[in-house]
Design an enzyme around this catalytic site. Structure first.
Site, short mmCIF file in Angstrom:
data_model
loop_
_atom_site.label_atom_id
_atom_site.label_comp_id
_atom_site.label_asym_id
_atom_site.label_seq_id
_atom_site.Cartn_x
_atom_site.Cartn_y
_atom_site.Cartn_z
N LYS A 1 -8.28 26.36 -22.16
CA LYS A 1 -8.26 26.73 -20.63
C LYS A 1 -9.44 26.30 -19.95
O LYS A 1 -9.59 26.45 -18.64
CB LYS A 1 -8.39 28.31 -20.62
CG LYS A 1 -6.80 28.79 -21.29
CD LYS A 1 -6.70 30.40 -21.06
CE LYS A 1 -5.20 30.65 -21.30
NZ LYS A 1 -5.10 30.72 -22.38
C1 LIG Z 1 -3.69 30.83 -23.32
C2 LIG Z 1 -3.57 30.26 -24.67
C3 LIG Z 1 -2.30 29.82 -24.92
C4 LIG Z 1 -0.86 29.93 -24.42
O1 LIG Z 1 -0.88 28.87 -23.47
P1 LIG Z 1 0.33 29.23 -21.91
O2 LIG Z 1 -0.10 28.15 -21.06
O3 LIG Z 1 0.09 30.51 -21.51
O4 LIG Z 1 1.64 28.95 -22.56
C5 LIG Z 1 -2.22 28.96 -26.23
N1 LIG Z 1 -3.35 28.90 -27.21
C6 LIG Z 1 -4.45 29.53 -26.76
C7 LIG Z 1 -5.68 29.43 -27.58
C8 LIG Z 1 -4.70 30.09 -25.38
O5 LIG Z 1 -5.81 30.60 -25.05
#
Ligand SMILES: *Cc1c(COP(=O)(O)O)cnc(C)c1O
Length: 430
Positions: free
Chosen positions: A107
């Protein structure tokens, strides 16, 4: 570039307005009106370009005139200034490690890009923007780090007391400066409800410029395309078909992958790998979209039963059969723990619980498509989920130097009840 609302009951807006609004006023998600493929010659020469250049090529059409080219170039360079290695963990199976950014989860890229865009849009404003966000763990850390020191923007993060990991909490609460962490005596849902109420509150609206850094924001969603370009660039063998397995919760990351494919990246197929929150895998089987109540799992960043980006997936697929683009499989915690142990033992590779779900999805797909090259997206560093990882592999995890360093910093948070009025009073007083 103009963006329309997926609910089609709100006016189209520019990139700038889409970033500032977050969600469209009719509660739809913003989606680009036009998607133009990149010249296929460019893709053929992908190995001759650096990550910054690739990222810029992927994103500039979606920003358009709203940010001058030289500023956008600088934003992109600052967004992707860490490695994105593609690691071969066994023959024809690769892990794209997206955890080498400042908060050790994928993220970071979206948060860094959004922070810099919003910083640019806030320049010269009399009043600061206040970014308000609720987090169950990873989002808060990425947003806090991404916005740290951005002029003209204050960040307020709500997180549920005692329900995030130690490392995640330190990432939220030790930065200071323009970042304030509010530790709510309640659940993640309480935090989210308080934030939603704040956005609907007329008095707050009149006195503050409130912005959401939610994952549905186009400035967080779009830069996730970069991962897929970076992976393809690093693939040695580019003539075989290849599949990405994406651990999915809100489906933002995988939607960005499908968008990368739409603008010309020659991806053969996608696998959406979920935990037991399996609304999309069931949808592909039954053609019925029927979310169940959310279930807590060890891959908790994917504990989402009504994925907000599903509407973007529908737009991207444009009436075609979704199964042509992706398969979706769901896995239990038991299977996830088992595969973490197996992969550690047999391949000497450590997966975090989210990457492990992606590995399971990839394995299932490759068992029927043995001529494919598989790439799983490893979305978080295993140390962010050390309790679960230690439980899976049956031995203590050695924390990195950086993690040990982080744990030495003192936490600073503001304790608060789960009552919205307390949050409102706090925001008005600032
Ligand atoms: C947010 C997150 C996801 C999921 O991603 P999306 O875009 O919401 O499908 C997967 N793995 C981790 C470690 C995350 O922080």
């Amino acid at each position: 570039m103009q963006y329309f609302s997926t609910n089609k009951k709100a006016p189209s807006v520019s990139f700038k307005e889409a970033v500032i609004n977050g969600l469209a006023p009719d509660n739809g998600l913003y989606f680009p009106e036009k998607i133009t493929p990149i010249d296929s010659k460019y893709i053929k020469q992908i190995n001759s370009f650096g990550n910054e250049e690739l990222a810029w090529t992927a994103i500039h059409q979606f920003v358009g005139e709203d940010i001058p080219l030289d500023v956008l170039k600088k934003i992109v360079i600052e967004t992707v200034n860490f490695p994105f290695p593609l690691v071969e963990i066994k023959k024809n199976v690769y892990s794209l490690e997206l955890f080498h950014g400042p908060t050790w989860a994928f993220k970071d890229v979206g948060a860094r890009f959004m922070a810099r865009c919003l910083g640019y849009f806030s320049e010269g404003n009399q009043q600061k923007n206040t970014v308000l966000v609720a987090t169950s763990g990873d989002t808060g850390g990425a947003v806090a780090d991404g916005f740290l020191g951005v002029e003209g923007v204050d960040v307020v993060i709500l997180y549920p007391s005692g329900k995030v990991s130690d490392i995640q909490e330190r990432q939220l609460t030790t930065l200071g400066r323009n970042i304030t962490a509010i530790e709510v005596n309640g659940t993640f849902d309480d935090c989210q409800t308080m934030v939603k109420k704040a956005f609907l509150d007329a008095e707050l609206k009149d006195s503050l410029r409130l912005t959401s850094a939610n994952s549905i924001n186009v400035a967080r969603w779009l830069p996730q395309m970069f991962y897929y370009f970076f992976a393809y660039k690093q693939l040695k063998e580019k003539s075989s078909p290849f599949v990405f397995s994406v651990p999915s919760g809100n489906f933002g990351n995988i939607c960005a992958g499908v968008l990368a494919q739409k603008i010309g990246l020659p991806v053969s197929h996608f696998v959406a790998a979920t935990n037991v929150n399996d609304t999309v895998p069931r949808y592909l089987k039954t053609d019925t979209y029927a979310p169940n109540p959310t279930v807590a799992t060890i891959s908790n960043a994917m504990d989402v039963s009504n994925p907000s980006n599903f509407v973007r997936l529908i737009e991207l697929i444009e009436g075609a059969d979704m199964k042509n683009t992706l398969d979706a499989f769901s896995f239990t915690d038991k299977e996830t723990l088992q595969v973490m142990a197996d992969v550690k033992k047999q391949l000497r590779y450590l997966l975090d619980p989210h990457g492990a779900v992606a590995y399971l999805g990839l394995k299932k797909y490759l068992s029927k498509h043995s001529n494919y090259i598989g790439i799983l997206l490893e979305t978080a560093h295993p140390c962010k989920f050390s309790d679960t990882v230690e439980q899976a592999i049956g031995e203590p995890l050695l924390l990195s130097q950086a993690a040990q360093e982080l744990l030495k910093h003192d936490k600073k948070s503001i304790l608060m009840s789960n009552n919205f009025e307390d949050l409102k009073a706090f925001l008005l007083k600032r």
